[in-house]
Design an enzyme around this catalytic site. Structure first.
Site, mmCIF file in Angstrom:
data_model
loop_
_atom_site.group_PDB
_atom_site.id
_atom_site.type_symbol
_atom_site.label_atom_id
_atom_site.label_comp_id
_atom_site.label_asym_id
_atom_site.label_seq_id
_atom_site.Cartn_x
_atom_site.Cartn_y
_atom_site.Cartn_z
ATOM 1 N N GLU A 71 5.739 6.498 2.761
ATOM 2 C CA GLU A 71 5.342 5.612 1.664
ATOM 3 C C GLU A 71 5.677 6.231 0.308
ATOM 4 O O GLU A 71 6.140 5.543 -0.609
ATOM 5 C CB GLU A 71 3.850 5.304 1.766
ATOM 6 C CG GLU A 71 3.454 3.992 1.114
ATOM 7 C CD GLU A 71 2.120 3.481 1.627
ATOM 8 O OE1 GLU A 71 1.086 3.992 1.157
ATOM 9 O OE2 GLU A 71 2.110 2.586 2.492
ATOM 10 N N GLU B 147 9.260 5.809 -0.354
ATOM 11 C CA GLU B 147 9.558 4.456 -0.827
ATOM 12 C C GLU B 147 9.200 4.302 -2.306
ATOM 13 O O GLU B 147 9.943 3.677 -3.074
ATOM 14 C CB GLU B 147 8.785 3.430 -0.002
ATOM 15 C CG GLU B 147 9.278 3.260 1.423
ATOM 16 C CD GLU B 147 8.510 2.175 2.151
ATOM 17 O OE1 GLU B 147 8.942 1.009 2.103
ATOM 18 O OE2 GLU B 147 7.462 2.495 2.753
ATOM 19 N N CYS C 235 -1.253 -0.061 4.723
ATOM 20 C CA CYS C 235 -2.033 0.589 5.782
ATOM 21 C C CYS C 235 -3.086 -0.310 6.407
ATOM 22 O O CYS C 235 -3.559 -0.038 7.503
ATOM 23 C CB CYS C 235 -2.723 1.832 5.227
ATOM 24 S SG CYS C 235 -1.567 3.029 4.564
ATOM 25 N N SER D 274 5.249 -1.903 1.060
ATOM 26 C CA SER D 274 5.899 -0.817 1.790
ATOM 27 C C SER D 274 6.086 -1.257 3.235
ATOM 28 O O SER D 274 5.243 -1.957 3.799
ATOM 29 C CB SER D 274 5.012 0.429 1.735
ATOM 30 O OG SER D 274 5.314 1.321 2.782
ATOM 31 N N LYS E 235 -7.832 -3.852 13.447
ATOM 32 C CA LYS E 235 -7.025 -2.902 14.214
ATOM 33 C C LYS E 235 -6.860 -3.364 15.660
ATOM 34 O O LYS E 235 -5.850 -3.066 16.303
ATOM 35 C CB LYS E 235 -7.659 -1.510 14.174
ATOM 36 C CG LYS E 235 -7.595 -0.827 12.815
ATOM 37 C CD LYS E 235 -6.163 -0.515 12.422
ATOM 38 C CE LYS E 235 -6.088 0.222 11.089
ATOM 39 N NZ LYS E 235 -4.686 0.471 10.680
ATOM 40 N N GLU F 274 -4.122 -5.769 15.348
ATOM 41 C CA GLU F 274 -2.874 -5.062 15.042
ATOM 42 C C GLU F 274 -2.276 -4.428 16.295
ATOM 43 O O GLU F 274 -1.055 -4.470 16.503
ATOM 44 C CB GLU F 274 -3.136 -3.986 13.984
ATOM 45 C CG GLU F 274 -1.878 -3.233 13.563
ATOM 46 C CD GLU F 274 -2.173 -2.106 12.594
ATOM 47 O OE1 GLU F 274 -1.314 -1.806 11.752
ATOM 48 O OE2 GLU F 274 -3.268 -1.499 12.691
ATOM 49 N N CYS G 285 -12.014 1.333 3.968
ATOM 50 C CA CYS G 285 -12.281 1.367 5.412
ATOM 51 C C CYS G 285 -13.718 1.775 5.728
ATOM 52 O O CYS G 285 -14.242 1.413 6.783
ATOM 53 C CB CYS G 285 -11.316 2.325 6.097
ATOM 54 S SG CYS G 285 -9.579 1.953 5.783
#
Length: 591
Positions: A287, A290, A313, A333, A372, A375, A517
């Site tokens: 990242e 980038e 993220c 990103s 998650k 994901e 988080c």
């Protein structure tokens, strides 16, 4: 601020003008029972729906009982919260709620964490004298979230959180009267192709007082895998889990239980216990590269470079931009989340070093986030049908599993994560709090852009809990305008300003959950107390402060990983294993 004189249960007091009866009563230690009300002023969540009516009180001179959660105080007000009329009415209301509520408390996911159950105990309910019809509803399952409308008490907290804070507008009340229930549009499942608004952030789960909405569990899948001698089972643990897991075992919020947690996971039977923070350091390598690439192109006059670069993220945030801003998908990103980077490295590189077939490795993640789970099931993170991360458990699920296995976290000895995927820097640790990903990225980007050592790694301007924060950060002589947003409603405000040309940024961090988080939908329930989340944030920062190495690119095992396998960030092999693609989705709930 004007002060109001009033009396509650014969006790005189002063309270600020504009206070509700409920909040005024707290000043003198009177707890008025409630179900629908929830107030977290730090994040702007004020839910005073007055629909459960449990908080009714009697006010002198007023014929009807009034809801304490939404009635504002006035001068000379005299209130009774505990006379016979009030107590009898509350009990009747609660019995009506219980009359058609499922009697499955013994095996309910919210058993011992249910606000309705706690209220029944507080009001001394030993029998329900009211019986009547009930309207059965089918359970709705997804990879991340289960909805059970049969248990819905129509408090509408989930609806308010989804609408007002996250601005996703997935849930709303359907029908009226006895048939009323909180539902999706056209009663679609959250994963139905027609319903493309849910991000699976899990904030609806976090505020539900009962088990009308809860996480999909993979506990027994894990138990079966741990018992399978043909499988090697490894686990990765997110940074936020270690500062919240202790709450499930009676420890104060923000207690860092890293060493005890590692020992407990080994005792459960995991073959290796690794740290997602290692993968967070890996994430920063890509990242930050980038960021450097885009900033340098911008400074050289490249008019085609896409700014601002957005962090990637948070899977709920990625779902959100795919749903709502498909024309901006070239801005984030392309680096995978730390969880998926860990899975990719484990299954494509670590397996070969260990002589293990990919299909025989079970990679489990312990995450604060319900998105998650979704994901892990995304097809782009599978190779020939085999996922990089097999499945994800929440912090609450881990606590439940430890208790089932008779493992008391408090009694465990301290131990370290396994190597090489268990070594991290302070930069990897702060991924768990709002502002942390951007701060970690800038620590590395600074040195790569300026080719000078960053002596003070603390970017204090990026910290805080304001929902949108804007800061100018100097990278050498280059001023970068940085944006930070936590909560999807805050993200929408920021993105709309960018889209309309009202604001310009070089880089932006977005996290779906308030606080980052640490406030994820899979964390121990905060029951509306945002101070718990603030203590977790402080604990995350303390881990970073105490680390000797606080820049991701200084992690010796990350250096070794690049020397042996990737050569450099953004190399062809790094792009293949550590980067991803985003896909536009039709949002049926927009506008």
């Amino acid at each position: 601020m004007e002060m109001i004189n009033l009396t509650i249960n014969g006790v005189s007091l002063k309270a600020e003008s504009g206070s509700t009866i409920l909040n005024a009563a707290k000043i003198i230690g009177i707890k008025i029972p409630k179900l629908c009300n929830m107030e977290m002023k730090d994040i702007g969540f004020i839910h005073r729906q007055s629909c459960c009516r449990i908080c009714l009180v009697e006010v002198d001179g007023v014929e009807d009982l009034l809801p304490a959660c939404s009635t504002h105080i006035w001068e000379g007000m005299s209130i009774s919260t505990n006379n016979i009329k009030v107590m009898t009415t509350r009990r009747t209301i609660l019995e009506l709620l219980l009359s058609d509520h499922p009697k499955s408390c013994l095996y309910c996911p919210k058993n011992h964490n249910c606000e309705l159950q706690e209220l029944a105990a507080d009001l001394g309910i030993r029998e329900v004298r009211i019986f009547g019809a009930s309207i059965p509803h089918a359970l709705k399952y997804t990879k991340a979230i289960v909805r059970d409308p049969n248990k819905c008490i129509k408090c509408r907290r989930c609806e308010a959180m989804c609408r007002d804070i996250q601005t996703c507008n997935v849930l709303s009340q359907a029908e009226s009267g006895f048939r009323a229930v909180v539902e999706t549009a056209f009663k679609e499942n959250l994963e139905d192709p027609e319903n493309k608004a849910c991000t699976f952030c899990g904030q609806c789960v976090a505020v539900c007082p009962v088990a009308a909405i809860y996480e999909t569990t993979y506990i027994w899948k894990l138990i079966e895998d741990l018992a399978n001698p043909k499988k090697k089972v490894i686990v990765q643990v997110a940074p936020s889990v270690r500062v919240s897991l202790g709450e499930e075992f009676g420890l104060p919020p923000g207690t860092n239980v890293t060493g005890k947690m590692v020992s407990a996971l080994r005792k459960l039977g995991f073959d290796e216990v690794f740290d997602t923070n290692f993968a967070a350091d890996n994430t920063i390598m890509e990242e930050a590269a980038e960021v450097k690439e885009r900033i340098e192109k911008y400074l050289s006059g490249d008019k085609d470079v896409r700014l601002p670069i957005l962090t990637s993220c948070c899977p709920a945030w990625i779902n959100f931009i795919e749903h709502n801003y498909p024309d901006m998908l070239d801005i984030p990103s392309t680096t995978k989340s730390p969880m998926e980077i860990f899975g990719s490295v484990a299954k494509n590189i670590w397996t070969k070093s260990q002589g293990i077939e990919r299909e025989n490795l079970v990679c489990v993640s312990i995450m604060p986030c319900l998105a998650k789970k979704y994901e892990a099931g995304r097809p782009e993170f599978h190779y020939r049908g085999n996922p990089d991360v097999d499945y994800s458990l929440s912090t609450r699920e881990l606590a439940s599993l430890l208790k089932q296995a008779d493992i008391n976290l408090c009694n465990m000895e301290e131990s370290e994560f396994d190597n090489p995927l268990g070594v991290c820097t302070g930069a990897g640790a702060i991924f768990g709090r709002t502002g942390g990903v951007m701060e970690a990225a800038l620590r590395t980007a600074y040195e790569w852009i300026t080719e000078k050592e960053l002596l003070d790694v603390n970017f204090y301007a990026l910290r805080g809990i304001e929902e949108v924060r804007v800061a100018e950060v100097m990278i050498g002589s280059i001023p970068l305008k940085i944006g930070i947003a936590h909560g999807l409603g805050a993200a929408r405000k920021l993105l709309d300003k960018i889209k309309n040309g009202e604001e310009n940024f070089h880089a932006i961090e977005i996290m779906a959950c308030k606080g980052g988080c640490v406030g994820g939908g899979g964390q121990p329930f905060h029951h509306g107390n945002f101070e718990i989340i603030e203590k977790r944030i402080a604990a995350i920062q303390e881990i970073d402060d105490k680390k000797i190495i606080r820049k991701s690119h200084d992690n010796p095992y990350i250096k070794l990983l690049y020397e042996k396998y990737f050569t450099s960030p953004l190399s062809p092999e790094a792009i293949r294993l550590l980067h991803t693609t985003y896909y536009p989705k039709n949002n049926s709930s927009s506008d």
